[in-house]
Design a protein around this motif. Structure first.
Motif, PDB file in Angstrom:
ATOM      1  N   ARG A   1      -3.105  -2.977 -10.381  1.00  0.00           N
ATOM      2  CA  ARG A   1      -3.035  -2.195  -9.133  1.00  0.00           C
ATOM      3  C   ARG A   1      -3.346  -0.724  -9.396  1.00  0.00           C
TER       4      ARG A   1
ATOM      5  N   ARG B   1       0.857  -1.182   0.000  1.00  0.00           N
ATOM      6  CA  ARG B   1       0.000   0.000   0.000  1.00  0.00           C
ATOM      7  C   ARG B   1       0.892   1.230   0.000  1.00  0.00           C
TER       8      ARG B   1
ATOM      9  N   GLN C   1       0.698   4.170  -7.124  1.00  0.00           N
ATOM     10  CA  GLN C   1      -0.498   4.891  -7.581  1.00  0.00           C
ATOM     11  C   GLN C   1      -0.166   6.167  -8.347  1.00  0.00           C
TER      12      GLN C   1
ATOM     13  N   GLU D   1      -0.131   4.212   1.381  1.00  0.00           N
ATOM     14  CA  GLU D   1      -0.411   5.003   2.578  1.00  0.00           C
ATOM     15  C   GLU D   1       0.747   4.907   3.562  1.00  0.00           C
TER      16      GLU D   1
ATOM     17  N   VAL E   1       2.159  -0.111  -6.991  1.00  0.00           N
ATOM     18  CA  VAL E   1       1.744   0.219  -5.624  1.00  0.00           C
ATOM     19  C   VAL E   1       1.723   1.732  -5.412  1.00  0.00           C
TER      20      VAL E   1
END
Length: 139
Positions: free
Chosen positions: A104, A33, A75, A35, A73
């Motif tokens: 993804r 992720r 983004q 984040e 991952v």
């Protein structure tokens, strides 16, 4: 806590090999992720992009594949053209990782290309990853 330690190690690492190894570990420890990694995303993007482009040759296929997969991952849709190019890599592992990354990213502009890969690639894993990417996009 482990993520913070790895971010700090990544920031001060000077050995290219160790830096890449730490970058891969950082994504993995963060459960694939973005984040919590925002502060290092630009650096990770640059590192993975360069690795995917420059880790050429048969022995480097695992590193290229991991770089492709981990780019997804982050983004950042600016890497989509590079990942589409990686769908043509000589190594099936790299192609499957590129398809995974496009899924993804939910890069819907690549649906048609992924359909071709799903239908025509000689490797079963690559075809399956292309199918999974399309499913992630709702195609």
């Amino acid at each position: 806590r482990r993520r913070a330690t790895l971010v700090a190690r990544f920031a001060r690492e000077t050995s290219p090999e160790k830096r890449l190894e730490t970058a891969f570990a950082l994504i993995e420890v963060n459960n694939y992720r973005v984040e919590g990694l925002e502060s290092v995303v630009p650096t990770l993007k640059e590192l993975f992009t360069t690795t995917l482009q420059e880790a050429v040759g048969d022995k480097q296929h695992r590193i290229r594949g991991m770089a492709a997969s981990h780019l997804g991952v982050l983004q950042d849709l600016s890497v989509v053209p590079l990942l589409v190019k990686a769908l043509e890599d000589d190594h099936a592992y790299v192609r499957s990782c590129a398809a995974l990354a496009l899924g993804r990213l939910r890069a819907v502009e690549t649906k048609e290309r992924l359909r071709v890969v799903m239908r025509d690639d000689w490797d079963q894993t690559v075809r399956r990853r292309a199918q999974e990417a399309l499913e992630r996009m709702g195609a």
